[in-house]
Motif scaffolding. Structure first.
Motif, PDB file in Angstrom:
ATOM      1  N   ASP A 188      53.555  38.336  50.308  1.00  0.00           N
ATOM      2  CA  ASP A 188      53.967  37.958  48.960  1.00  0.00           C
ATOM      3  C   ASP A 188      52.844  37.224  48.232  1.00  0.00           C
ATOM      4  O   ASP A 188      52.623  37.449  47.038  1.00  0.00           O
ATOM      5  CB  ASP A 188      55.211  37.076  49.006  1.00  0.00           C
ATOM      6  CG  ASP A 188      56.451  37.832  49.448  1.00  0.00           C
ATOM      7  OD1 ASP A 188      56.428  39.082  49.438  1.00  0.00           O
ATOM      8  OD2 ASP A 188      57.437  37.164  49.833  1.00  0.00           O
ATOM      9  N   ILE A 189      52.128  36.365  48.926  1.00  0.00           N
ATOM     10  CA  ILE A 189      51.012  35.642  48.307  1.00  0.00           C
ATOM     11  C   ILE A 189      49.914  36.609  47.896  1.00  0.00           C
ATOM     12  O   ILE A 189      49.325  36.482  46.823  1.00  0.00           O
ATOM     13  CB  ILE A 189      50.489  34.553  49.258  1.00  0.00           C
ATOM     14  CG1 ILE A 189      51.519  33.430  49.371  1.00  0.00           C
ATOM     15  CG2 ILE A 189      49.149  34.002  48.779  1.00  0.00           C
ATOM     16  CD1 ILE A 189      51.181  32.384  50.410  1.00  0.00           C
ATOM     17  N   ALA A 190      49.643  37.607  48.744  1.00  0.00           N
ATOM     18  CA  ALA A 190      48.620  38.601  48.396  1.00  0.00           C
ATOM     19  C   ALA A 190      49.034  39.384  47.154  1.00  0.00           C
ATOM     20  O   ALA A 190      48.204  39.659  46.273  1.00  0.00           O
ATOM     21  CB  ALA A 190      48.392  39.540  49.572  1.00  0.00           C
ATOM     22  N   ASP A 191      50.318  39.740  47.047  1.00  0.00           N
ATOM     23  CA  ASP A 191      50.800  40.439  45.861  1.00  0.00           C
ATOM     24  C   ASP A 191      50.664  39.567  44.622  1.00  0.00           C
ATOM     25  O   ASP A 191      50.257  40.052  43.552  1.00  0.00           O
ATOM     26  CB  ASP A 191      52.264  40.846  46.040  1.00  0.00           C
ATOM     27  CG  ASP A 191      52.444  41.948  47.068  1.00  0.00           C
ATOM     28  OD1 ASP A 191      51.453  42.626  47.410  1.00  0.00           O
ATOM     29  OD2 ASP A 191      53.593  42.108  47.551  1.00  0.00           O
ATOM     30  N   LEU A 192      50.978  38.290  44.748  1.00  0.00           N
ATOM     31  CA  LEU A 192      50.842  37.384  43.606  1.00  0.00           C
ATOM     32  C   LEU A 192      49.391  37.218  43.184  1.00  0.00           C
ATOM     33  O   LEU A 192      49.089  37.141  41.990  1.00  0.00           O
ATOM     34  CB  LEU A 192      51.450  36.016  43.937  1.00  0.00           C
ATOM     35  CG  LEU A 192      52.972  35.969  43.959  1.00  0.00           C
ATOM     36  CD1 LEU A 192      53.439  34.610  44.455  1.00  0.00           C
ATOM     37  CD2 LEU A 192      53.536  36.245  42.581  1.00  0.00           C
ATOM     38  N   ARG A 193      48.474  37.171  44.152  1.00  0.00           N
ATOM     39  CA  ARG A 193      47.053  37.071  43.792  1.00  0.00           C
ATOM     40  C   ARG A 193      46.603  38.281  42.989  1.00  0.00           C
ATOM     41  O   ARG A 193      45.864  38.163  42.005  1.00  0.00           O
ATOM     42  CB  ARG A 193      46.204  36.965  45.062  1.00  0.00           C
ATOM     43  CG  ARG A 193      46.205  35.616  45.678  1.00  0.00           C
ATOM     44  CD  ARG A 193      45.281  35.573  46.859  1.00  0.00           C
ATOM     45  NE  ARG A 193      45.352  34.280  47.514  1.00  0.00           N
ATOM     46  CZ  ARG A 193      44.976  34.055  48.742  1.00  0.00           C
ATOM     47  NH1 ARG A 193      44.486  35.028  49.473  1.00  0.00           N
ATOM     48  NH2 ARG A 193      45.076  32.854  49.261  1.00  0.00           N
TER      49      ARG A 193
END
Length: 71
Positions: free
Chosen positions: A42-47
């Motif tokens: 999820d953090i990678a998608d947000l980045r």
């Protein structure tokens, strides 16, 4: 128990505590690690989404206003 020394009782107690501690650690790791992987995803998608927005804002703020043509 008959014929068993007190050292053996102590060693069995320590061994059982170690097994319980390691078993609990493995069980908790099994519960936590899958959720941790999904959080990282999820953090990678947000980045990626933030990078897109950043690019849009950079393009928006760097637009030069049209200069008046001398008549």
């Amino acid at each position: 128990m008959l014929g068993v020394s007190s050292e053996t009782h102590i060693l069995l107690g320590v061994f059982s505590i170690l097994v319980a501690v390691f078993g609990t650690g493995i069980a908790l790791a099994g519960l936590i690690l899958p959720d941790l992987r999904s959080v990282k995803r999820d953090i990678a998608d947000l980045r990626e989404r933030m990078a897109r927005l950043e690019g849009l804002f950079e393009g928006f703020t760097r637009r030069e206003s049209k200069t008046d043509v001398a008549s």
